[in-house]
Design an enzyme around this catalytic site. Structure first.
Site, PDB file in Angstrom:
ATOM      1  N   LYS A  52       0.847  -1.201   0.000  1.00  0.00           N
ATOM      2  CA  LYS A  52       0.000   0.000   0.000  1.00  0.00           C
ATOM      3  C   LYS A  52       0.879   1.246   0.000  1.00  0.00           C
ATOM      4  CE  LYS A  52      -3.915  -2.284   2.164  1.00  0.00           C
ATOM      5  NZ  LYS A  52      -4.637  -2.684   3.368  1.00  0.00           N
ATOM      6  N   GLN A  96      -4.962  -1.448   9.586  1.00  0.00           N
ATOM      7  CA  GLN A  96      -4.852  -2.766   8.942  1.00  0.00           C
ATOM      8  C   GLN A  96      -5.467  -3.853   9.834  1.00  0.00           C
ATOM      9  OE1 GLN A  96      -3.593  -3.403   5.757  1.00  0.00           O
ATOM     10  NE2 GLN A  96      -4.380  -5.466   6.118  1.00  0.00           N
ATOM     11  N   ASP A 119     -11.316   2.842   4.044  1.00  0.00           N
ATOM     12  CA  ASP A 119     -11.741   1.442   3.898  1.00  0.00           C
ATOM     13  C   ASP A 119     -13.259   1.339   3.698  1.00  0.00           C
ATOM     14  OD1 ASP A 119      -9.921  -0.601   3.732  1.00  0.00           O
ATOM     15  OD2 ASP A 119      -9.537  -0.694   5.895  1.00  0.00           O
TER      16      ASP A 119
END
Ligand code: NAP
Length: 281
Positions: A52, A96, A119
């Site tokens: 990422k 995460q 997200d």
């Protein structure tokens, strides 16, 4: 059959995003920023976060990774999120997953300001998506959606079957297809006759986690089939779709690996840029 090349599509999207970031920089004199919080030393999470960060830098985003050991207190993480919420240089925050057991995942998700929730997991964004309002959309279903639209720009009236109803994949995928005026059936482990449901579909999205569940005789001629699954088997990584059998019938199919996976990170970058743009209005 069209083999849907997710790597190529993701590279094209990153190139577009790179141009967009350059334009935003010249207009606002600043660039969107993505901050990822990584807790613990799980190898897959470390690899995801490294990828990422690399992709974010490639398109010109400001990128930062904050690392904590497994033993970090929930309070420390929540305080850091509050700090990032009020930091104007941070457009997007991602924690995460998975988290260590002593940290409440839902508390963490809800601590993130919805306008920085790249997200798309915050209940506010989930609600906005299902109400048809502007929102951050979870990256994997967003990637699937963009791949489907490349094959079939007009989805109105198509029958879609989504296999799996997770908050991460199945449910947001359903909302995206509904928004495009598909008639959507969402299926799960209690669905009575999954084969019969799939046989009705012009579009199948499989997000289950069972190797090669969707077989060739479950797919009608010329269907578009998107395979989200990533399953480790003795024969390597396979999807939730039996690739060889389904490629006999499908009009278009994503491979695993190289299909949906590469689009997920590219969509995270897109979400970060979209959060930045909304914050400048
Ligand atoms: P999940 O949270 O475990 O959800 C799986 C869903 O599949 C559940 O809704 C479950 O039904 C349903 N299901 C289980 N057995 C079934 C059956 N026999 N028939 C029909 N439905 C069944 O999984 P997820 O997080 O959505 O992930 C799904 C897959 O996608 C995994 O292989 C994962 O590794 C992969 N994945 C890939 C990416 C990517 O970037 N490509 C990203 C995320 C995940 P119930 O609700 O009834 O239990």
């Amino acid at each position: 059959m069209i083999l849907i090349d997710g790597k190529k599509a993701a590279a094209e999207l990153r190139a577009e995003l790179k141009e967009e970031v350059a334009e935003l920089k010249s207009k606002h004199n600043k660039v969107p920023g993505l901050t990822v919080i990584l807790i613990g030393d799980l190898t897959p999470s470390q690899i995801y976060v490294r990828n990422k960060e690399k992709s974010a830098k490639e398109v010109g985003l400001k990128s930062e990774v904050i690392k904590y050991p497994d033993s970090v207190e929930e309070k420390t993480v929540l305080e850091k999120i509050q700090e990032l919420n009020s930091d104007e240089t941070v457009s997007g925050i991602l924690v995460q997953l998975p988290l260590p057991k002593h940290i409440d995942k839902q508390k963490v998700i809800e601590a993130i300001n919805p306008s920085k929730d790249v997200d798309g997991f915050h209940p506010m964004n989930v609600g906005n998506l299902s109400s048809g309002y502007e929102s951050s959309v979870p990256c994997t279903p967003l990637g699937c959606y963009l791949l489907i639209k490349k094959i079939e720009p007009n989805l109105s009236g198509k029958k879609a079957v989504v296999v799996g109803r997770s908050n991460l994949n199945g449910k947001p995928m359903t909302q995206l297809l509904l928004k495009e005026n598909c008639t959507v059936t969402i299926t799960h482990s209690k669905t009575k006759d999954l084969k019969a449901e799939c046989l009705e579909a012009d579009i199948i999205v499989a997000a289950v986690g069972i190797p090669e569940l969707v077989r060739g005789d479950w797919v009608k001629k010329n269907a578009i089939v998107i395979d989200v699954g990533i399953n480790k088997t003795d024969n390597g990584i396979v999807g939730d779709v039996h690739f060889d059998e389904v490629s006999e019938n499908a009009k278009a199919l994503t491979p695993v690996p190289g299909g949906v996976g590469p689009m997920t990170i590219a969509c995270l970058l897109k979400n970060t840029i979209d959060c930045f743009k909304r914050s400048q209005i």
